[in-house]
Enzyme design. Structure first.
Site, PDB file in Angstrom:
ATOM      1  N   TYR A  87       9.094 -68.250 -54.267  1.00 50.88           N
ATOM      2  CA  TYR A  87      10.132 -67.354 -54.791  1.00 50.88           C
ATOM      3  C   TYR A  87      10.133 -67.380 -56.323  1.00 50.88           C
ATOM      4  O   TYR A  87      10.199 -66.348 -56.968  1.00 50.88           O
ATOM      5  CB  TYR A  87      11.510 -67.780 -54.270  1.00 50.88           C
ATOM      6  CG  TYR A  87      12.569 -66.750 -54.583  1.00 50.88           C
ATOM      7  CD1 TYR A  87      12.858 -65.728 -53.677  1.00 50.88           C
ATOM      8  CD2 TYR A  87      13.279 -66.768 -55.784  1.00 50.88           C
ATOM      9  CE1 TYR A  87      13.808 -64.769 -53.973  1.00 50.88           C
ATOM     10  CE2 TYR A  87      14.227 -65.809 -56.075  1.00 50.88           C
ATOM     11  CZ  TYR A  87      14.494 -64.809 -55.163  1.00 50.88           C
ATOM     12  OH  TYR A  87      15.429 -63.859 -55.457  1.00 50.88           O
ATOM     13  N   PHE A 139       7.554 -36.312 -67.171  1.00 45.06           N
ATOM     14  CA  PHE A 139       7.133 -36.630 -65.819  1.00 45.06           C
ATOM     15  C   PHE A 139       8.401 -36.757 -64.978  1.00 45.06           C
ATOM     16  O   PHE A 139       9.433 -37.220 -65.473  1.00 45.06           O
ATOM     17  CB  PHE A 139       6.275 -37.894 -65.713  1.00 45.06           C
ATOM     18  CG  PHE A 139       5.847 -38.105 -64.283  1.00 45.06           C
ATOM     19  CD1 PHE A 139       4.931 -37.251 -63.705  1.00 45.06           C
ATOM     20  CD2 PHE A 139       6.435 -39.084 -63.495  1.00 45.06           C
ATOM     21  CE1 PHE A 139       4.602 -37.364 -62.357  1.00 45.06           C
ATOM     22  CE2 PHE A 139       6.101 -39.213 -62.152  1.00 45.06           C
ATOM     23  CZ  PHE A 139       5.180 -38.350 -61.582  1.00 45.06           C
ATOM     24  N   THR A 140       8.289 -36.374 -63.703  1.00 45.10           N
ATOM     25  CA  THR A 140       9.489 -36.237 -62.862  1.00 45.10           C
ATOM     26  C   THR A 140      10.373 -37.489 -62.861  1.00 45.10           C
ATOM     27  O   THR A 140      11.545 -37.432 -63.238  1.00 45.10           O
ATOM     28  CB  THR A 140       9.069 -35.897 -61.418  1.00 45.10           C
ATOM     29  OG1 THR A 140       8.115 -36.869 -60.974  1.00 45.10           O
ATOM     30  CG2 THR A 140       8.422 -34.511 -61.341  1.00 45.10           C
ATOM     31  N   ASP A 230       3.543 -44.742 -71.192  1.00 45.33           N
ATOM     32  CA  ASP A 230       3.419 -44.684 -69.737  1.00 45.33           C
ATOM     33  C   ASP A 230       1.950 -44.932 -69.442  1.00 45.33           C
ATOM     34  O   ASP A 230       1.105 -44.065 -69.628  1.00 45.33           O
ATOM     35  CB  ASP A 230       3.877 -43.324 -69.216  1.00 45.33           C
ATOM     36  CG  ASP A 230       3.792 -43.236 -67.695  1.00 45.33           C
ATOM     37  OD1 ASP A 230       2.972 -43.963 -67.104  1.00 45.33           O
ATOM     38  OD2 ASP A 230       4.540 -42.444 -67.105  1.00 45.33           O
ATOM     39  N   LYS A 273      -1.882 -46.545 -59.668  1.00 42.86           N
ATOM     40  CA  LYS A 273      -2.886 -45.592 -60.144  1.00 42.86           C
ATOM     41  C   LYS A 273      -4.128 -46.354 -60.618  1.00 42.86           C
ATOM     42  O   LYS A 273      -4.918 -46.819 -59.804  1.00 42.86           O
ATOM     43  CB  LYS A 273      -2.300 -44.710 -61.254  1.00 42.86           C
ATOM     44  CG  LYS A 273      -1.413 -43.577 -60.743  1.00 42.86           C
ATOM     45  CD  LYS A 273      -0.022 -43.997 -60.484  1.00 42.86           C
ATOM     46  CE  LYS A 273       0.928 -42.844 -60.266  1.00 42.86           C
ATOM     47  NZ  LYS A 273       2.267 -43.317 -59.905  1.00 42.86           N
ATOM     48  N   ARG A 397       3.192 -28.616 -58.402  1.00 43.95           N
ATOM     49  CA  ARG A 397       3.603 -29.101 -59.724  1.00 43.95           C
ATOM     50  C   ARG A 397       3.986 -27.880 -60.540  1.00 43.95           C
ATOM     51  O   ARG A 397       3.291 -27.427 -61.433  1.00 43.95           O
ATOM     52  CB  ARG A 397       2.475 -29.879 -60.425  1.00 43.95           C
ATOM     53  CG  ARG A 397       2.104 -31.183 -59.756  1.00 43.95           C
ATOM     54  CD  ARG A 397       2.983 -32.384 -60.119  1.00 43.95           C
ATOM     55  NE  ARG A 397       4.160 -32.591 -59.317  1.00 43.95           N
ATOM     56  CZ  ARG A 397       4.692 -33.781 -59.053  1.00 43.95           C
ATOM     57  NH1 ARG A 397       4.138 -34.874 -59.483  1.00 43.95           N
ATOM     58  NH2 ARG A 397       5.798 -33.888 -58.370  1.00 43.95           N
ATOM     59  N   PHE A 465      11.579 -31.905 -55.050  1.00 45.22           N
ATOM     60  CA  PHE A 465      10.306 -31.543 -54.412  1.00 45.22           C
ATOM     61  C   PHE A 465       9.954 -32.446 -53.239  1.00 45.22           C
ATOM     62  O   PHE A 465       9.268 -32.045 -52.319  1.00 45.22           O
ATOM     63  CB  PHE A 465       9.168 -31.559 -55.445  1.00 45.22           C
ATOM     64  CG  PHE A 465       9.099 -32.827 -56.248  1.00 45.22           C
ATOM     65  CD1 PHE A 465       9.903 -32.996 -57.358  1.00 45.22           C
ATOM     66  CD2 PHE A 465       8.251 -33.847 -55.881  1.00 45.22           C
ATOM     67  CE1 PHE A 465       9.870 -34.170 -58.088  1.00 45.22           C
ATOM     68  CE2 PHE A 465       8.200 -35.028 -56.604  1.00 45.22           C
ATOM     69  CZ  PHE A 465       9.016 -35.189 -57.712  1.00 45.22           C
TER      70      PHE A 465
HETATM   71  N1  F0G Z   1       4.438 -42.029 -64.616  1.00 45.93           N
HETATM   72  C1  F0G Z   1       3.467 -41.188 -64.235  1.00 45.93           C
HETATM   73  C2  F0G Z   1       2.641 -40.489 -65.266  1.00 45.93           C
HETATM   74  C3  F0G Z   1       3.245 -40.966 -62.876  1.00 45.93           C
HETATM   75  O1  F0G Z   1       2.283 -40.125 -62.506  1.00 45.93           O
HETATM   76  C4  F0G Z   1       4.043 -41.638 -61.923  1.00 45.93           C
HETATM   77  C5  F0G Z   1       3.867 -41.423 -60.507  1.00 45.93           C
HETATM   78  C6  F0G Z   1       5.040 -42.505 -62.379  1.00 45.93           C
HETATM   79  C7  F0G Z   1       5.203 -42.676 -63.738  1.00 45.93           C
HETATM   80  C8  F0G Z   1       5.941 -43.248 -61.429  1.00 45.93           C
HETATM   81  O2  F0G Z   1       5.245 -44.269 -60.825  1.00 45.93           O
HETATM   82  O3  F0G Z   1       5.197 -43.650 -58.398  1.00 45.93           O
HETATM   83  O4  F0G Z   1       4.769 -45.987 -59.154  1.00 45.93           O
HETATM   84  O5  F0G Z   1       7.032 -45.029 -59.268  1.00 45.93           O
HETATM   85  N2  F0G Z   1       3.204 -40.481 -60.061  1.00 45.93           N
HETATM   86  C9  F0G Z   1       2.881 -40.186 -58.668  1.00 45.93           C
HETATM   87  C10 F0G Z   1       2.176 -38.884 -58.615  1.00 45.93           C
HETATM   88  C11 F0G Z   1       4.044 -40.267 -57.754  1.00 45.93           C
HETATM   89  O6  F0G Z   1       1.898 -38.427 -57.487  1.00 45.93           O
HETATM   90  O7  F0G Z   1       1.855 -38.316 -59.647  1.00 45.93           O
HETATM   91  P1  F0G Z   1       5.585 -44.754 -59.321  1.00 45.93           P
END
Ligand code: F0G
Length: 484
Positions: A87, A139-140, A230, A273, A397, A465
Site C-alpha cells: 500500500y 482537449f475535452t 500535456d 498513449k 471530433r 460525446f
Molecule cells: N490529454 C490528451 C491530449 C488526450 O488525448 C487525453 C485522452 C487526455 C489528456 C486524457 O487522458 O484518457 O488518460 O484520462 N484522450 C483519449 C482520446 C481519451 O481518445 O483521445 P485519459
C-alpha cells in the site's frame, strides 16, 4: 510560421506503398468477430447512433482511440508479475518515479490512474474562479477540468491549426501574438498557467516545435506564468521535431523529449498513449510546494501518493512502457503506419487533415459530406457510416465533442468537423489499414447519397460525446438497406 528547409513534405498521395516492417513479432493473438450488415444496423440503432455505445465485440477494427488500447510488450507483461502491491512505498512506484525523472526530467512525480485524474489534481491546485487558461487548442477532458474549477479556456493555437488543408510542419504551435494579447488584456496574475499539448489531439495530432516552445517559455518567464505540458503524446511530438525541425535530425527522440520538458514547469500524463499502458498516468512538477499540494490531493481523489489509483503492476507496466516508448525503430514504425493509412486515403481523393498527425488520420467530415447540414452533425453521421460499411469504429471530433458554451448554453461550432481514425500502437497490421482505407474510399464514392444526418435524442451535460444518443433525421440510404 514558415516551412523549414529540412521539412520533408509528405509523400505524394499513393507514394507510400507499404510502411516499414515492425520491429517486433506477434506472440499472442486476440480473435476478432466479423458481423453481417444487418447485425451492424441493429447494433447501431440500439447504440443510439453513437459508436461509443456499441459493445466492442461487434466492432471489427476498433479505431475509437489509441488510449489504453496498445499491445503491451512481453517485457511489460513480465514487469506486471514484478509489481509490488504494498500500500505504501511500493517498489514499483520508485521504478516509475525513476523512469519519469530520467526520460521526462521532472523531479516530483505523483501517480494518478489516468490523464484526466492528473488534470483534476492540477486544476484543483492551480485554478481559482475567474482564472483564464490559454492553451494550444482545447482537449475535452482538460478543458472540462479547467471549467469545473471556474476558469475560462482561451485557444491560442496558430490559425492554421483550424484549417484542415493547411499543410504545415508544426500546426500545433502557439500563436505568440494571441498569448501576448491575452496576457495584456486579463493580466498575468489571472493566468494560473499556460496549457501546452504535444501533440495537439483535436488539431489532428499536430506537433509543436521546440523553437515555439522556447518562445512560449521566454514570454511566460517574463510574466512569471508557469507552463504545463500535456505529455500524453510527447514522444510522438519529439519524433516530428526530429524529422522536421532544422538542426534536430541528429538528436535522439529521448534527448528531444527531455528538451521539450525542460521548457515547462510540469506535466500531466496519460500513460495510456505513448507509454503503451492499458491504464495509468501521472502528474509531475518541479516546484516542491506544488508537489506537496498535489500529494495531499491525490490521497483524496486517487489513493496514496505512491500508488495514485494504480495497482503496483500497473506502475511497473507504465515504467517499462516509458523506456520502450523512446526507441527510435518503434516510434518510427508507429508514425509511418499512421502515415501509410493517410496516404492511402488521400490517394482516393478523400478530404482529410493535412499533414497526417501522430496518432490518427482525421477525415474532414464537412467536406466529405457537404450535403449534411452542420446542425445534423456530419462527423457523427460519418462515424455511423463507417461502422455500417465495414464494422470500423471511429471517433467524432467535431460539434458533438465540442459541447456547449457553459455561459450561453449554445452549441459550440468548431471550424473542424472531423472523424478520427485512431491507430492503437502495435495492434493492427497493414492489411487492417487496407480494410479501413478501402471502406473510407467506398463511402466517399457514395457520398452523394448522404443528404441528412442525425439529431440528439439524449444529450448529457458534460463530455456529451461519450453517452449521447441520436436518431437519423431522415431514413437516408445510410441507415437503410443500401448499407453494405
Ligand atoms: N490529454 C490528451 C491530449 C488526450 O488525448 C487525453 C485522452 C487526455 C489528456 C486524457 O487522458 O484518457 O488518460 O484520462 N484522450 C483519449 C482520446 C481519451 O481518445 O483521445 P485519459
Amino acid at each position: 510560421m514558415s516551412v523549414s528547409d529540412s521539412f520533408e513534405p509528405p509523400a505524394e498521395p499513393g507514394a507510400r506503398l507499404r510502411h516499414p516492417a515492425e520491429p517486433w513479432r506477434v506472440k499472442s493473438v486476440e480473435p476478432l468477430r466479423l458481423t453481417s450488415p444487418q447485425e451492424r444496423r441493429d447494433a447501431l440503432e440500439q447504440a443510439g447512433y453513437n459508436v461509443g455505445l456499441l459493445p466492442a465485440d461487434l466492432v471489427y477494427i476498433d479505431l475509437y482511440t489509441d488510449s489504453g488500447t496498445s499491445a503491451m510488450s512481453d517485457r511489460q507483461w513480465a514487469a506486471v508479475m514484478l509489481g509490488d502491491e504494498s500500500y505504501a512505498g511500493s517498489r514499483s512506484f520508485y521504478r516509475l518515479e525513476a523512469a519519469v525523472r530520467r526520460y521526462y526530467g521532472y523531479e516530483h512525480v505523483i501517480p494518478a490512474h489516468q490523464g484526466r485524474a492528473a488534470e483534476n489534481i492540477l486544476s484543483r491546485i492551480l485554478i481559482r474562479p475567474g482564472h483564464q487558461v490559454p492553451g494550444n487548442m482545447y482537449f475535452t477532458t482538460t478543458r472540462t477540468h479547467q471549467e469545473l474549477n471556474g476558469a475560462v479556456f482561451h485557444d491560442i493555437v496558430v490559425d492554421e491549426a483550424h484549417d484542415p488543408a493547411a499543410d504545415l510542419p508544426f500546426k500545433g504551435n502557439v500563436d505568440l501574438g494571441k498569448l501576448e494579447r491575452l496576457i495584456d488584456k486579463v493580466g498575468a496574475e489571472q493566468i494560473p498557467y499556460v496549457s501546452l499539448a504535444a501533440t495537439v489531439n483535436m488539431a489532428g495530432g499536430q506537433p509543436i516545435s521546440l523553437a515555439n516552445m522556447a518562445d512560449v517559455r521566454e514570454l511566460t518567464r517574463r510574466h512569471r506564468i508557469p507552463v504545463i505540458l500535456d505529455a500524453a503524446r510527447a514522444v510522438e511530438n519529439a519524433w516530428f521535431i526530429k524529422q522536421r525541425e532544422p538542426g534536430r535530425g541528429e538528436e535522439t527522440v529521448a534527448e528531444i523529449l527531455r528538451e521539450m520538458c525542460a521548457l515547462t514547469d510540469g506535466a500531466t500524463m496519460s500513460a495510456k498513449k505513448d507509454s503503451f499502458a492499458n491504464i495509468g498516468g501521472w502528474l509531475a512538477v518541479r516546484d516542491p510546494q506544488l508537489a506537496e499540494k498535489a500529494r495531499n490531493l491525490v490521497v483524496v481523489y486517487e489513493g496514496l501518493h505512491t500508488y495514485g489509483g494504480m495497482a503496483g503492476r500497473d506502475l511497473e507496466a507504465v515504467a517499462q512502457g516509458i523506456e520502450e516508448s523512446v526507441r527510435e525503430d518503434g516510434i518510427r514504425t508507429r508514425i509511418e503506419q499512421v502515415a501509410y493509412l493517410g496516404d492511402r486515403i488521400a490517394a482516393a481523393g478523400v478530404p482529410m487533415v493535412r499533414p497526417v498527425g501522430g496518432h490518427a488520420v482525421f477525415l474532414d467530415a464537412r467536406a466529405f459530406l457537404p450535403a449534411v447540414p452542420p446542425e445534423e452533425f456530419p462527423a457523427q453521421t460519418l462515424t455511423c457510416a463507417l461502422y455500417l460499411d465495414a464494422g470500423i469504429r471511429s471517433t467524432e471530433r467535431g460539434a458533438v465533442s465540442a459541447g456547449r458554451d457553459p455561459d450561453t448554453g449554445e452549441n459550440r461550432c468548431p471550424r473542424l468537423e472531423l472523424v478520427r481514425l485512431t491507430i492503437p500502437r502495435r495492434v493492427y497490421t497493414q492489411s487492417h489499414m487496407d480494410v479501413v482505407a478501402d471502406s473510407v474510399a467506398r463511402l466517399h464514392a457514395r457520398r452523394g447519397e448522404f443528404a441528412s444526418g442525425v439529431s440528439f435524442t439524449h444529450e448529457p451535460a458534460t463530455l456529451r460525446f461519450f453517452q449521447s444518443r441520436f436518431r437519423p433525421v431522415a431514413s437516408a440510404p445510410l441507415f437503410g438497406p443500401a448499407a453494405r
